[in-house]
Design a protein around this motif. Sequence first.
Motif, PDB file in Angstrom:
ATOM      1  N   PRO A 235       0.960  -1.103   0.041  1.00 59.91           N
ATOM      2  CA  PRO A 235      -0.119  -0.004   0.003  1.00 59.91           C
ATOM      3  C   PRO A 235       0.896   1.390  -0.089  1.00 59.91           C
ATOM      4  CG  PRO A 235      -0.823  -1.732   1.473  1.00 59.91           C
ATOM      5  CD  PRO A 235       0.436  -2.144   1.061  1.00 59.91           C
ATOM      6  N   LYS A 236       0.281   2.345  -0.932  1.00 63.96           N
ATOM      7  CA  LYS A 236       1.090   3.581  -1.012  1.00 63.96           C
ATOM      8  C   LYS A 236       1.284   4.265   0.439  1.00 63.96           C
ATOM      9  CE  LYS A 236       0.575   5.706  -4.671  1.00 63.96           C
ATOM     10  NZ  LYS A 236      -0.044   6.615  -5.772  1.00 63.96           N
ATOM     11  N   GLN A 237       0.267   4.189   1.293  1.00 64.82           N
ATOM     12  CA  GLN A 237       0.201   4.668   2.406  1.00 64.82           C
ATOM     13  C   GLN A 237       1.453   4.405   3.465  1.00 64.82           C
ATOM     14  OE1 GLN A 237      -2.248   3.364   1.089  1.00 64.82           O
ATOM     15  NE2 GLN A 237      -4.071   4.346   1.460  1.00 64.82           N
ATOM     16  N   VAL A 238       2.155   3.214   3.240  1.00 70.13           N
ATOM     17  CA  VAL A 238       3.330   2.717   3.924  1.00 70.13           C
ATOM     18  C   VAL A 238       4.547   2.562   3.303  1.00 70.13           C
ATOM     19  CG1 VAL A 238       1.898   1.605   5.706  1.00 70.13           C
ATOM     20  CG2 VAL A 238       2.718   0.287   3.561  1.00 70.13           C
ATOM     21  N   HIS A 239       4.595   3.194   2.022  1.00 73.50           N
ATOM     22  CA  HIS A 239       5.941   3.143   1.229  1.00 73.50           C
ATOM     23  C   HIS A 239       7.312   3.756   2.003  1.00 73.50           C
ATOM     24  CE1 HIS A 239       4.207   2.645  -3.071  1.00 73.50           C
ATOM     25  NE2 HIS A 239       3.940   1.560  -2.209  1.00 73.50           N
ATOM     26  N   ALA A 240       6.849   4.781   2.685  1.00 72.28           N
ATOM     27  CA  ALA A 240       8.059   5.539   3.302  1.00 72.28           C
ATOM     28  C   ALA A 240       8.661   4.521   4.465  1.00 72.28           C
ATOM     29  CB  ALA A 240       7.629   6.882   3.929  1.00 72.28           C
ATOM     30  N   LYS A 241       7.632   3.887   5.126  1.00 70.35           N
ATOM     31  CA  LYS A 241       8.003   3.294   6.255  1.00 70.35           C
ATOM     32  C   LYS A 241       8.675   1.734   5.601  1.00 70.35           C
ATOM     33  CE  LYS A 241       5.440   2.536   9.864  1.00 70.35           C
ATOM     34  NZ  LYS A 241       4.229   2.443  10.684  1.00 70.35           N
ATOM     35  N   VAL A 242       8.285   1.313   4.502  1.00 74.13           N
ATOM     36  CA  VAL A 242       8.856   0.122   3.980  1.00 74.13           C
ATOM     37  C   VAL A 242      10.177   0.321   3.640  1.00 74.13           C
ATOM     38  CG1 VAL A 242       8.776  -1.405   1.991  1.00 74.13           C
ATOM     39  CG2 VAL A 242       6.426  -0.794   3.224  1.00 74.13           C
ATOM     40  N   LEU A 243      10.538   1.237   3.091  1.00 77.57           N
ATOM     41  CA  LEU A 243      11.880   1.639   2.505  1.00 77.57           C
ATOM     42  C   LEU A 243      12.751   1.938   3.945  1.00 77.57           C
ATOM     43  CD1 LEU A 243      11.271   4.070  -0.468  1.00 77.57           C
ATOM     44  CD2 LEU A 243      11.867   1.549  -0.211  1.00 77.57           C
ATOM     45  N   LYS A 244      12.221   2.838   4.850  1.00 72.95           N
ATOM     46  CA  LYS A 244      12.964   2.950   6.071  1.00 72.95           C
ATOM     47  C   LYS A 244      13.336   1.921   7.012  1.00 72.95           C
ATOM     48  CE  LYS A 244      12.648   5.769  10.218  1.00 72.95           C
ATOM     49  NZ  LYS A 244      11.864   6.698  11.092  1.00 72.95           N
ATOM     50  N   ARG A 245      12.513   0.876   6.919  1.00 74.83           N
ATOM     51  CA  ARG A 245      12.739  -0.257   7.838  1.00 74.83           C
ATOM     52  C   ARG A 245      13.200  -1.462   6.742  1.00 74.83           C
ATOM     53  NH1 ARG A 245       7.737  -0.552  12.147  1.00 74.83           N
ATOM     54  NH2 ARG A 245       8.338   1.473  13.000  1.00 74.83           N
ATOM     55  N   ASN A 246      13.307  -1.289   5.401  1.00 76.86           N
ATOM     56  CA  ASN A 246      14.143  -2.142   4.544  1.00 76.86           C
ATOM     57  C   ASN A 246      13.073  -3.412   4.509  1.00 76.86           C
ATOM     58  OD1 ASN A 246      15.939  -2.679   2.658  1.00 76.86           O
ATOM     59  ND2 ASN A 246      17.216  -3.780   4.361  1.00 76.86           N
ATOM     60  N   TRP A 247      11.873  -3.326   4.325  1.00 78.02           N
ATOM     61  CA  TRP A 247      11.032  -4.568   4.286  1.00 78.02           C
ATOM     62  C   TRP A 247      11.220  -5.110   2.776  1.00 78.02           C
ATOM     63  CZ3 TRP A 247       6.240  -2.278   6.973  1.00 78.02           C
ATOM     64  CH2 TRP A 247       6.332  -2.374   8.283  1.00 78.02           C
ATOM     65  N   HIS A 248      11.275  -4.081   1.664  1.00 77.14           N
ATOM     66  CA  HIS A 248      11.389  -4.464   0.494  1.00 77.14           C
ATOM     67  C   HIS A 248      12.215  -3.435  -0.378  1.00 77.14           C
ATOM     68  CE1 HIS A 248       7.968  -7.268   1.083  1.00 77.14           C
ATOM     69  NE2 HIS A 248       7.195  -6.193   1.541  1.00 77.14           N
ATOM     70  N   GLU A 249      12.751  -3.958  -1.461  1.00 78.43           N
ATOM     71  CA  GLU A 249      13.445  -2.903  -2.263  1.00 78.43           C
ATOM     72  C   GLU A 249      12.462  -1.928  -3.170  1.00 78.43           C
ATOM     73  OE1 GLU A 249      15.673  -5.294  -5.021  1.00 78.43           O
ATOM     74  OE2 GLU A 249      16.939  -6.311  -3.463  1.00 78.43           O
ATOM     75  N   GLU A 250      12.987  -0.830  -3.397  1.00 78.69           N
ATOM     76  CA  GLU A 250      12.199   0.163  -3.930  1.00 78.69           C
ATOM     77  C   GLU A 250      11.561  -0.170  -5.140  1.00 78.69           C
ATOM     78  OE1 GLU A 250      12.351   5.009  -5.035  1.00 78.69           O
ATOM     79  OE2 GLU A 250      14.275   3.833  -4.412  1.00 78.69           O
ATOM     80  N   HIS A 251      12.119  -1.054  -6.092  1.00 77.52           N
ATOM     81  CA  HIS A 251      11.435  -1.388  -7.144  1.00 77.52           C
ATOM     82  C   HIS A 251       9.961  -2.294  -7.090  1.00 77.52           C
ATOM     83  CE1 HIS A 251      12.433  -5.641  -7.407  1.00 77.52           C
ATOM     84  NE2 HIS A 251      13.482  -5.398  -6.915  1.00 77.52           N
ATOM     85  N   ARG A 252      10.025  -2.748  -5.943  1.00 77.38           N
ATOM     86  CA  ARG A 252       8.791  -3.496  -5.680  1.00 77.38           C
ATOM     87  C   ARG A 252       7.547  -2.885  -5.143  1.00 77.38           C
ATOM     88  NH1 ARG A 252       9.379  -9.076  -5.313  1.00 77.38           N
ATOM     89  NH2 ARG A 252       7.439  -9.024  -3.824  1.00 77.38           N
ATOM     90  N   LEU A 253       7.757  -1.442  -5.086  1.00 78.08           N
ATOM     91  CA  LEU A 253       6.724  -0.655  -4.395  1.00 78.08           C
ATOM     92  C   LEU A 253       5.684  -0.435  -5.352  1.00 78.08           C
ATOM     93  CD1 LEU A 253       8.772   2.199  -2.488  1.00 78.08           C
ATOM     94  CD2 LEU A 253       7.649   0.162  -1.585  1.00 78.08           C
TER      95      LEU A 253
END
Length: 248
Positions: free
Chosen positions: A176-194
Motif C-alpha cells: 500500500p502506498k500509505q506505508v511506502h516510506a516506512k517500507v523503505l525506512k525499515r528495509n522491508w522491500h526493495e524500492e522497485h517492488r513498491l
Amino acid sequence: MTTGNFHVFRDCLFSNVVEKLTEATKKTPNRSSPGKKARQNESEPEPSGPDPSELADFSDYLATDIFSSLPEKFQALSHHQYRNDIVNSNKWSLPLTLTVLEELSAHLPGDINDSLTAYGLIEPPKSDMQSFMAPVFSGYISAVTTPPLKWTETRTTACEICERDWVPVTYHHLIPKQVHAKVLKRNWHEEHRLNSVAWLCRACHSFVHRMASNEELAREWYTVDLICQREDVQKWSQWVRRVRWNRT
C-alpha cells in the motif's frame, strides 16, 4: 446508461452489501466463552447468510434502480471528463462533501430505503440510506476517474483471487502506498517492488483490505500467492466465485 460504468457501480454496491452483512455477522452474539469469541473475531469469518446468487440478484436490482436514477454526468464519469471539467472535478473530489452526498441521495427511488431496511443493511435511526451509499459513491468515483497506469500491461482479464472473468477488475497495490516510506525506512522491500499490483474484482479488493492493515499487507501479504495461501481468503474465493450476474 453507461454500461461499463454501471458494472463498476454494481460491483461497488455489491461489495458494500457483503461488507455490511459481514459486520452484522460479527456482531451476532454466540454461546461461546468471551475468550473464544474474541479469538474468533480476530480473523475474517467465512461469509454466511444469504446465498451468493441471492445477493447478486439483490445487488443487481438495487444497482439498476439506483444508477439509472442518478444524474447523467455522474453515470458517465471518466478520467478524461474528471481531468477536463473543472466544475465536476471539484464537485466529485474525494472525500465527498455532505452537500454532494445529500444531492446524490435525493435522486434515489423511495423504495430503495425500504429494501435496504428490509435486508438489514440500514437500521434507522442508527444508520440511513445516505450513510450506506456514501462508500458506494466514493468507490465508484475513485474507480472510474483513476488515470491509466504505466503498468496496465500487467492487467488480467480475471480477478487474481476468485478468478471470475465476468466482473470488472481493479488494481490493488500489493504494498500500500500509505506505508511506502516506512517500507523503505525499515528495509522491508526493495524500492522497485513498491509499485507492484494485483488485479482484483471490487469484492475481493475490499476483502483484502478488511483482512489486514496496510502495514500487515506490506510486511506479510505482498504477493497474490501469499494472500491466496490464507484459509480465510480461500473460503472467501470459493464463496464469491458463485456470484454471477443475470443481467448486463
